[in-house]
Design a protein around this motif. Structure first.
Motif, PDB file in Angstrom:
ATOM      1  N   ALA A   4       0.810  -1.217   0.000  1.00  0.00           N
ATOM      2  CA  ALA A   4       0.000   0.000   0.000  1.00  0.00           C
ATOM      3  C   ALA A   4       0.843   1.266   0.000  1.00  0.00           C
ATOM      4  O   ALA A   4       0.381   2.325  -0.425  1.00  0.00           O
ATOM      5  CB  ALA A   4      -0.934   0.004   1.210  1.00  0.00           C
ATOM      6  N   LEU A   5       2.088   1.179   0.465  1.00  0.00           N
ATOM      7  CA  LEU A   5       2.946   2.357   0.538  1.00  0.00           C
ATOM      8  C   LEU A   5       3.875   2.485  -0.656  1.00  0.00           C
ATOM      9  O   LEU A   5       4.121   3.588  -1.139  1.00  0.00           O
ATOM     10  CB  LEU A   5       3.766   2.326   1.831  1.00  0.00           C
ATOM     11  N   THR A   6       4.399   1.366  -1.142  1.00  0.00           N
ATOM     12  CA  THR A   6       5.393   1.418  -2.218  1.00  0.00           C
ATOM     13  C   THR A   6       4.845   0.984  -3.572  1.00  0.00           C
ATOM     14  O   THR A   6       5.445   1.271  -4.609  1.00  0.00           O
ATOM     15  CB  THR A   6       6.591   0.525  -1.881  1.00  0.00           C
ATOM     16  N   GLY A   7       3.724   0.268  -3.569  1.00  0.00           N
ATOM     17  CA  GLY A   7       3.168  -0.261  -4.819  1.00  0.00           C
ATOM     18  C   GLY A   7       3.868  -1.506  -5.325  1.00  0.00           C
ATOM     19  O   GLY A   7       3.482  -2.067  -6.355  1.00  0.00           O
ATOM     20  N   TYR A 242      -2.743  -0.489   4.770  1.00  0.00           N
ATOM     21  CA  TYR A 242      -2.832  -1.832   4.204  1.00  0.00           C
ATOM     22  C   TYR A 242      -4.258  -2.376   4.264  1.00  0.00           C
ATOM     23  O   TYR A 242      -4.741  -2.995   3.308  1.00  0.00           O
ATOM     24  CB  TYR A 242      -1.853  -2.762   4.930  1.00  0.00           C
ATOM     25  N   VAL A 243      -4.939  -2.133   5.375  1.00  0.00           N
ATOM     26  CA  VAL A 243      -6.341  -2.560   5.489  1.00  0.00           C
ATOM     27  C   VAL A 243      -7.200  -1.818   4.474  1.00  0.00           C
ATOM     28  O   VAL A 243      -8.013  -2.411   3.751  1.00  0.00           O
ATOM     29  CB  VAL A 243      -6.864  -2.326   6.918  1.00  0.00           C
ATOM     30  N   ASP A 244      -7.032  -0.516   4.401  1.00  0.00           N
ATOM     31  CA  ASP A 244      -7.851   0.304   3.505  1.00  0.00           C
ATOM     32  C   ASP A 244      -7.624  -0.077   2.047  1.00  0.00           C
ATOM     33  O   ASP A 244      -8.578  -0.300   1.284  1.00  0.00           O
ATOM     34  CB  ASP A 244      -7.527   1.781   3.731  1.00  0.00           C
ATOM     35  N   LYS A 245      -6.361  -0.202   1.645  1.00  0.00           N
ATOM     36  CA  LYS A 245      -6.049  -0.545   0.258  1.00  0.00           C
ATOM     37  C   LYS A 245      -6.473  -1.973  -0.054  1.00  0.00           C
ATOM     38  O   LYS A 245      -7.035  -2.253  -1.123  1.00  0.00           O
ATOM     39  CB  LYS A 245      -4.544  -0.398   0.020  1.00  0.00           C
ATOM     40  N   GLY A 246      -6.223  -2.881   0.874  1.00  0.00           N
ATOM     41  CA  GLY A 246      -6.560  -4.281   0.638  1.00  0.00           C
ATOM     42  C   GLY A 246      -8.046  -4.502   0.474  1.00  0.00           C
ATOM     43  O   GLY A 246      -8.491  -5.227  -0.433  1.00  0.00           O
ATOM     44  N   ILE A 247      -8.845  -3.882   1.325  1.00  0.00           N
ATOM     45  CA  ILE A 247     -10.297  -4.045   1.216  1.00  0.00           C
ATOM     46  C   ILE A 247     -10.824  -3.340  -0.029  1.00  0.00           C
ATOM     47  O   ILE A 247     -11.760  -3.811  -0.677  1.00  0.00           O
ATOM     48  CB  ILE A 247     -10.980  -3.535   2.500  1.00  0.00           C
ATOM     49  N   THR A 248     -10.192  -2.230  -0.408  1.00  0.00           N
ATOM     50  CA  THR A 248     -10.579  -1.561  -1.652  1.00  0.00           C
ATOM     51  C   THR A 248     -10.352  -2.468  -2.849  1.00  0.00           C
ATOM     52  O   THR A 248     -11.221  -2.609  -3.725  1.00  0.00           O
ATOM     53  CB  THR A 248      -9.786  -0.255  -1.832  1.00  0.00           C
ATOM     54  N   LEU A 249      -9.190  -3.111  -2.905  1.00  0.00           N
ATOM     55  CA  LEU A 249      -8.884  -3.989  -4.035  1.00  0.00           C
ATOM     56  C   LEU A 249      -9.749  -5.246  -4.036  1.00  0.00           C
ATOM     57  O   LEU A 249     -10.142  -5.741  -5.091  1.00  0.00           O
ATOM     58  CB  LEU A 249      -7.399  -4.394  -4.004  1.00  0.00           C
ATOM     59  N   ALA A 250     -10.061  -5.762  -2.849  1.00  0.00           N
ATOM     60  CA  ALA A 250     -10.821  -7.008  -2.762  1.00  0.00           C
ATOM     61  C   ALA A 250     -12.320  -6.794  -2.911  1.00  0.00           C
ATOM     62  O   ALA A 250     -13.004  -7.590  -3.566  1.00  0.00           O
ATOM     63  CB  ALA A 250     -10.524  -7.697  -1.427  1.00  0.00           C
ATOM     64  N   ASN A 251     -12.839  -5.718  -2.308  1.00  0.00           N
ATOM     65  CA  ASN A 251     -14.291  -5.539  -2.231  1.00  0.00           C
ATOM     66  C   ASN A 251     -14.816  -4.288  -2.918  1.00  0.00           C
ATOM     67  O   ASN A 251     -16.026  -4.087  -2.984  1.00  0.00           O
ATOM     68  CB  ASN A 251     -14.738  -5.506  -0.765  1.00  0.00           C
ATOM     69  N   GLY A 252     -13.902  -3.419  -3.363  1.00  0.00           N
ATOM     70  CA  GLY A 252     -14.349  -2.246  -4.108  1.00  0.00           C
ATOM     71  C   GLY A 252     -14.505  -0.983  -3.282  1.00  0.00           C
ATOM     72  O   GLY A 252     -14.593   0.117  -3.837  1.00  0.00           O
ATOM     73  N   THR A 253     -14.573  -1.090  -1.968  1.00  0.00           N
ATOM     74  CA  THR A 253     -14.665   0.079  -1.094  1.00  0.00           C
ATOM     75  C   THR A 253     -13.664  -0.070   0.045  1.00  0.00           C
ATOM     76  O   THR A 253     -13.377  -1.183   0.486  1.00  0.00           O
ATOM     77  CB  THR A 253     -16.082   0.227  -0.499  1.00  0.00           C
ATOM     78  N   GLY A 254     -13.174   1.039   0.530  1.00  0.00           N
ATOM     79  CA  GLY A 254     -12.166   1.010   1.574  1.00  0.00           C
ATOM     80  C   GLY A 254     -12.751   0.899   2.972  1.00  0.00           C
ATOM     81  O   GLY A 254     -13.945   0.656   3.155  1.00  0.00           O
ATOM     82  N   PHE A 255     -11.886   1.086   3.981  1.00  0.00           N
ATOM     83  CA  PHE A 255     -12.270   0.981   5.386  1.00  0.00           C
ATOM     84  C   PHE A 255     -12.333   2.388   5.967  1.00  0.00           C
ATOM     85  O   PHE A 255     -11.334   3.110   5.954  1.00  0.00           O
ATOM     86  CB  PHE A 255     -11.249   0.131   6.145  1.00  0.00           C
ATOM     87  N   ASN A 256     -13.490   2.793   6.463  1.00  0.00           N
ATOM     88  CA  ASN A 256     -13.664   4.116   7.035  1.00  0.00           C
ATOM     89  C   ASN A 256     -12.619   4.373   8.126  1.00  0.00           C
ATOM     90  O   ASN A 256     -12.498   3.592   9.064  1.00  0.00           O
ATOM     91  CB  ASN A 256     -15.082   4.243   7.617  1.00  0.00           C
ATOM     92  N   LYS A 257     -11.894   5.478   7.999  1.00  0.00           N
ATOM     93  CA  LYS A 257     -10.782   5.730   8.912  1.00  0.00           C
ATOM     94  C   LYS A 257     -11.254   5.959  10.340  1.00  0.00           C
ATOM     95  O   LYS A 257     -10.590   5.557  11.302  1.00  0.00           O
ATOM     96  CB  LYS A 257      -9.969   6.926   8.430  1.00  0.00           C
TER      97      LYS A 257
END
Length: 329
Positions: A4-7, A242-257
């Motif tokens: 999520a930080l380096t790509g 990592y949680v926010d990016k991972g859930i975005t890639l897997a489910n289409g929406t991120g994790f509310n901060k």
């Protein structure tokens, strides 16, 4: 998944090798259980999770091995049982199945099923899987596969039967069905107050009682996001991308901060913080749930491999001994 930080991304081959190394370290660190989920989408290598578990079986000797979860809806129960009975033989009796319905729906089309049959597919196939586990010869008929006539399902596991758990989400409906079936329950807890999930655990045990079972005979497992660092503030700061990016890639929406920040509270199910804070959280949950297993979801969202391995070491060295000191009482 990309970091999520380096790509940066590792190859599928390197990722598979990392999973095997994680399992070996988990065993060396004294952990009791190692699981691999099944996922049929971009950024994952767990499509053939039973094959990966076979490799882990050969690389380890003591730790229990399982799926988290096997998607029963889109697989043939006979094939599932053949695979896991074989893993059980390879591992000298360490295999378990956690059967689930799928949280991501793209695999239905990929594997040739109609998502409109979501509930019916799982219920029918899970019942057949349980029947195969109980009976050596099967005569059976359903709506989604050809009938079985006095079929012998081989091989059998080392001790003739496998532990088969039902995976459930937050709502109590599936937990109640697990109780009606008389099977152990594994409940996924992505985030939120412990009190919400306690309702499902209580409903499961009440369903067991009403179905004529003794609740103490059926273990409960919980699973949720886990990340340990020197202090809770650092853990939240490091893990959120990592949680926010991972859930975005897997489910289409991120994790509310803001919701993620609630993970610092002892009443939230996420085990994110310092080792001491995580110990207190897990013991708080154990007091609420009375469960027998906690499964830490620690490798997600492209988290660097060295951080995953460090977390496994922290669990084995600092967290697990403290937890067992209290739960063994």
């Amino acid at each position: 998944m990309p970091d999520a930080l380096t790509g940066e991304r590792v190859s599928a081959k390197e990722r598979v090798n990392q999973i095997i190394q994680e399992a070996k370290l988990a065993e060396d660190a004294g952990l009791d259980f190692f699981s691999i989920g099944e996922s049929h989408q971009q950024y994952f290598v767990g499509q053939a999770h039973a094959v990966l578990l076979g490799a882990v079986a050969q690389a380890t000797s003591k730790i229990k091995l399982g799926s988290a979860a096997t998607i029963v809806s889109t697989s043939d129960p006979v094939r599932i049982y053949e695979n896991f009975a074989t893993i059980d033989l390879l591992s000298n009796g360490r295999a378990e199945i956690i059967g689930g319905r799928a949280s991501r729906l793209g695999l239905f089309e990929l594997l040739g099923y109609n998502v409109s049959d979501y509930e019916e597919l799982f219920e029918e196939k899970f019942e057949l899987l349980l029947k195969i586990n109980q009976e050596k010869r099967i005569t059976w008929q359903g709506n989604f596969r050809a009938p079985l006539h006095d079929a012998e399902i081989l091989p059998r596991p080392l001790n003739d039967k496998l532990p088969i758990w039902r995976a459930v989400g937050g709502p109590a409906e599936s937990a109640i069905k697990a109780g009606m079936q008389g099977v152990p329950m594994a409940i996924a807890m992505l985030g939120g107050p412990v009190a919400i999930f306690k309702r499902s655990v209580d409903a499961y045990r009440q369903s067991l009682r009403l179905s004529g079972y003794q609740p103490t005979d059926f273990p409960v497992a919980t699973t949720g996001l886990f990340y340990a660092a020197a202090d809770t503030k650092t853990a939240l700061r490091e893990f959120y991308p990592y949680v926010d990016k991972g859930i975005t890639l897997a489910n289409g929406t991120g994790f509310n901060k803001r919701l993620f920040a609630n993970g610092a509270k002892i009443q939230d199910v996420m085990a994110i913080g310092s080792p001491q804070a995580i110990i207190e959280k897990i013991l708080y949950q154990h007091k609420q749930f009375g469960h027998q297993r906690y499964m830490a979801q620690i490798d997600f969202g492209g988290l660097p491999f060295e951080k995953v391995m460090k977390n496994i070491e922290i669990i084995g060295k600092d967290i697990l001994p403290a937890i067992k000191k209290y739960t063994r009482k």
